[in-house]
Design a protein around this motif. Structure first.
Motif, PDB file in Angstrom:
ATOM      1  N   THR A  38       0.832  -1.209   0.000  1.00  0.00           N
ATOM      2  CA  THR A  38       0.000   0.000   0.000  1.00  0.00           C
ATOM      3  C   THR A  38       0.864   1.256   0.000  1.00  0.00           C
ATOM      4  N   LEU A  39       1.972   1.180   0.724  1.00  0.00           N
ATOM      5  CA  LEU A  39       2.945   2.265   0.735  1.00  0.00           C
ATOM      6  C   LEU A  39       4.337   1.649   0.781  1.00  0.00           C
ATOM      7  N   SER A  40       5.198   2.102  -0.104  1.00  0.00           N
ATOM      8  CA  SER A  40       6.577   1.609  -0.130  1.00  0.00           C
ATOM      9  C   SER A  40       7.518   2.783  -0.380  1.00  0.00           C
ATOM     10  N   ARG A  41       8.799   2.493  -0.504  1.00  0.00           N
ATOM     11  CA  ARG A  41       9.779   3.557  -0.735  1.00  0.00           C
ATOM     12  C   ARG A  41       9.533   4.290  -2.048  1.00  0.00           C
ATOM     13  N   SER A  42       8.881   3.626  -2.977  1.00  0.00           N
ATOM     14  CA  SER A  42       8.593   4.263  -4.268  1.00  0.00           C
ATOM     15  C   SER A  42       7.294   5.059  -4.257  1.00  0.00           C
ATOM     16  N   GLY A  43       6.579   5.032  -3.119  1.00  0.00           N
ATOM     17  CA  GLY A  43       5.358   5.808  -3.001  1.00  0.00           C
ATOM     18  C   GLY A  43       4.137   4.944  -2.767  1.00  0.00           C
ATOM     19  N   PRO A  44       2.936   5.520  -2.901  1.00  0.00           N
ATOM     20  CA  PRO A  44       1.715   4.756  -2.666  1.00  0.00           C
ATOM     21  C   PRO A  44       1.456   3.742  -3.782  1.00  0.00           C
ATOM     22  N   HIS A  45       0.690   2.747  -3.455  1.00  0.00           N
ATOM     23  CA  HIS A  45       0.293   1.712  -4.417  1.00  0.00           C
ATOM     24  C   HIS A  45      -0.330   2.375  -5.643  1.00  0.00           C
ATOM     25  N   PRO A  46       0.151   2.086  -6.850  1.00  0.00           N
ATOM     26  CA  PRO A  46      -0.457   2.684  -8.050  1.00  0.00           C
ATOM     27  C   PRO A  46      -1.928   2.289  -8.177  1.00  0.00           C
ATOM     28  N   LEU A  47      -2.760   3.273  -8.354  1.00  0.00           N
ATOM     29  CA  LEU A  47      -4.190   3.006  -8.466  1.00  0.00           C
ATOM     30  C   LEU A  47      -4.502   2.186  -9.717  1.00  0.00           C
ATOM     31  N   GLU A  48      -3.751   2.410 -10.773  1.00  0.00           N
ATOM     32  CA  GLU A  48      -3.998   1.707 -12.030  1.00  0.00           C
ATOM     33  C   GLU A  48      -3.835   0.198 -11.868  1.00  0.00           C
ATOM     34  N   SER A  49      -2.778  -0.227 -11.191  1.00  0.00           N
ATOM     35  CA  SER A  49      -2.550  -1.664 -11.028  1.00  0.00           C
ATOM     36  C   SER A  49      -3.578  -2.283 -10.080  1.00  0.00           C
ATOM     37  N   PHE A  50      -3.985  -1.549  -9.046  1.00  0.00           N
ATOM     38  CA  PHE A  50      -5.032  -2.047  -8.144  1.00  0.00           C
ATOM     39  C   PHE A  50      -6.331  -2.239  -8.921  1.00  0.00           C
ATOM     40  N   SER A  51      -6.680  -1.240  -9.717  1.00  0.00           N
ATOM     41  CA  SER A  51      -7.918  -1.303 -10.494  1.00  0.00           C
ATOM     42  C   SER A  51      -7.896  -2.449 -11.497  1.00  0.00           C
ATOM     43  N   LYS A  52      -6.724  -2.711 -12.090  1.00  0.00           N
ATOM     44  CA  LYS A  52      -6.609  -3.773 -13.090  1.00  0.00           C
ATOM     45  C   LYS A  52      -6.878  -5.141 -12.478  1.00  0.00           C
ATOM     46  N   VAL A  53      -6.342  -5.380 -11.300  1.00  0.00           N
ATOM     47  CA  VAL A  53      -6.565  -6.664 -10.624  1.00  0.00           C
ATOM     48  C   VAL A  53      -8.041  -6.835 -10.280  1.00  0.00           C
ATOM     49  N   ILE A  54      -8.663  -5.786  -9.786  1.00  0.00           N
ATOM     50  CA  ILE A  54     -10.099  -5.843  -9.481  1.00  0.00           C
ATOM     51  C   ILE A  54     -10.903  -6.077 -10.748  1.00  0.00           C
ATOM     52  N   GLU A  55     -10.514  -5.400 -11.822  1.00  0.00           N
ATOM     53  CA  GLU A  55     -11.253  -5.515 -13.084  1.00  0.00           C
ATOM     54  C   GLU A  55     -11.222  -6.938 -13.622  1.00  0.00           C
ATOM     55  N   VAL A  56     -10.048  -7.555 -13.632  1.00  0.00           N
ATOM     56  CA  VAL A  56      -9.935  -8.905 -14.189  1.00  0.00           C
ATOM     57  C   VAL A  56     -10.521  -9.950 -13.237  1.00  0.00           C
ATOM     58  N   ASN A  57     -10.066  -9.947 -11.997  1.00  0.00           N
ATOM     59  CA  ASN A  57     -10.431 -11.023 -11.079  1.00  0.00           C
ATOM     60  C   ASN A  57     -11.877 -10.955 -10.594  1.00  0.00           C
ATOM     61  N   LEU A  58     -12.307  -9.787 -10.201  1.00  0.00           N
ATOM     62  CA  LEU A  58     -13.644  -9.647  -9.619  1.00  0.00           C
ATOM     63  C   LEU A  58     -14.696  -9.282 -10.661  1.00  0.00           C
ATOM     64  N   ILE A  59     -14.465  -8.188 -11.354  1.00  0.00           N
ATOM     65  CA  ILE A  59     -15.454  -7.754 -12.349  1.00  0.00           C
ATOM     66  C   ILE A  59     -15.526  -8.753 -13.503  1.00  0.00           C
ATOM     67  N   GLY A  60     -14.381  -9.294 -13.903  1.00  0.00           N
ATOM     68  CA  GLY A  60     -14.375 -10.306 -14.951  1.00  0.00           C
ATOM     69  C   GLY A  60     -15.173 -11.534 -14.571  1.00  0.00           C
ATOM     70  N   THR A  61     -15.040 -11.973 -13.320  1.00  0.00           N
ATOM     71  CA  THR A  61     -15.814 -13.123 -12.848  1.00  0.00           C
ATOM     72  C   THR A  61     -17.303 -12.823 -12.880  1.00  0.00           C
ATOM     73  N   PHE A  62     -17.678 -11.649 -12.394  1.00  0.00           N
ATOM     74  CA  PHE A  62     -19.097 -11.290 -12.388  1.00  0.00           C
ATOM     75  C   PHE A  62     -19.632 -11.150 -13.813  1.00  0.00           C
ATOM     76  N   ASN A  63     -18.817 -10.604 -14.701  1.00  0.00           N
ATOM     77  CA  ASN A  63     -19.232 -10.438 -16.094  1.00  0.00           C
ATOM     78  C   ASN A  63     -19.583 -11.789 -16.720  1.00  0.00           C
ATOM     79  N   VAL A  64     -18.740 -12.784 -16.479  1.00  0.00           N
ATOM     80  CA  VAL A  64     -19.001 -14.127 -17.018  1.00  0.00           C
ATOM     81  C   VAL A  64     -20.237 -14.736 -16.362  1.00  0.00           C
ATOM     82  N   ILE A  65     -20.366 -14.579 -15.058  1.00  0.00           N
ATOM     83  CA  ILE A  65     -21.532 -15.135 -14.361  1.00  0.00           C
ATOM     84  C   ILE A  65     -22.826 -14.582 -14.954  1.00  0.00           C
ATOM     85  N   ARG A  66     -22.919 -13.258 -15.023  1.00  0.00           N
ATOM     86  CA  ARG A  66     -24.190 -12.638 -15.409  1.00  0.00           C
ATOM     87  C   ARG A  66     -24.602 -13.013 -16.834  1.00  0.00           C
ATOM     88  N   LEU A  67     -23.621 -13.180 -17.720  1.00  0.00           N
ATOM     89  CA  LEU A  67     -23.942 -13.516 -19.097  1.00  0.00           C
ATOM     90  C   LEU A  67     -24.175 -15.019 -19.271  1.00  0.00           C
TER      91      LEU A  67
END
Length: 256
Positions: A96-125
């Protein structure tokens, strides 16, 4: 639900847990549509399983159009869908916080998009198609099997994004099962522990054995075939619904 002649879509089906599930279902007389971005591996697995039993469809689980196209190809080839096994996912390791700064929001969002939203997308369809199936003697029309992780419960340092995505899958299992109960569609989630998947391919044998030794019993990495066996049990046992099953040899992850 009987596996024989049942039609399944398996996301992330070209390798690892998904490939094991696809092989297991075909071995028990089911039909499989392998959904994955990895075209070469997916085509090779479909060829291995045989044209009468499997097809490969290159699929992006985060895209409505891509998933709809995959479902259309599966139903065009095999008639319908009875089972969806969601194994597609990505990992990330950032604090969440390291010497290089805060966790990049883009990479956090990407993991949520693929793992969680992607799973729900397949379920609903997928359930849109399943709802039109002729129910069996127990009133079943379909089965959804999601893949979470023990990181949903025992998230380690650097796993904020991954644990959040897998925790979301666990959290939506029961409400979706309740949503779909009137249609005769069951929803279950498997939370694997440490499994011998392509994630560990670059590790030497000694490192794999050391990881396996941290598991109480059996003291080894899980075999993808064991994930597939549990998926089969879920399909066949009508009372399994709305629950997450840890498949982990009783391990509880330490902070690091």
């Amino acid at each position: 639900m009987e596996i024989q002649n049942a039609v399944a879509i398996v996301t992330g089906g070209a390798s690892g847990l998904g490939a094991a599930a696809a092989r297991h279902l075909v071995a028990h007389k089911g039909k499989v549509a392998i959904l994955d971005l990895a075209r070469e591996k997916g085509l090779a697995l479909a060829e291995e399983l045989g044209a009468d039993n499997a097809i490969f469809v290159q699929t992006d689980v985060t895209s409505e159009g891509s998933v709809r196209e995959a479902i259309e190809q599966a139903t065009s080839r095999f008639g319908t869908i009875h089972v969806a096994v969601n194994c597609a996912g990505i990992k990330a390791a950032q604090k969440t916080l390291s010497r290089s700064g805060p966790h990049p929001l883009e990479s956090f969002s990407k993991v949520i998009e693929v793992n969680l939203i992607g799973t729900f997308n397949v379920i609903r369809l997928a359930v849109e198609q399943m709802a039109g199936n002729q129910p069996n003697k127990q009133g079943e029309r379909g089965v959804i099997i999601n893949t979470a992780s023990i990181a949903a419960f025992d998230g380690q340092v650097g796993q904020a994004a991954y644990s959040a995505s897998k925790g979301g899958i666990v959290g939506m299992t029961l409400p979706i099962a309740r949503d779909l109960a009137p249609y005769g569609i069951r929803v279950m989630t498997i939370a694997p522990g440490l499994f011998d998947t392509p994630l560990f391919d670059k590790l030497p044998r000694s490192a794999k054995e050391a990881l396996g030794a941290t598991i109480p019993f059996p003291p080894r990495l899980g075999h993808p075939s064991e994930f597939a066996m549990l998926a089969r049990s879920i399909i066949e046992n009508a009372m399994l619904n709305g629950e997450t099953i840890r498949l982990d040899g009783a391990i509880r992850l330490q902070p690091k």
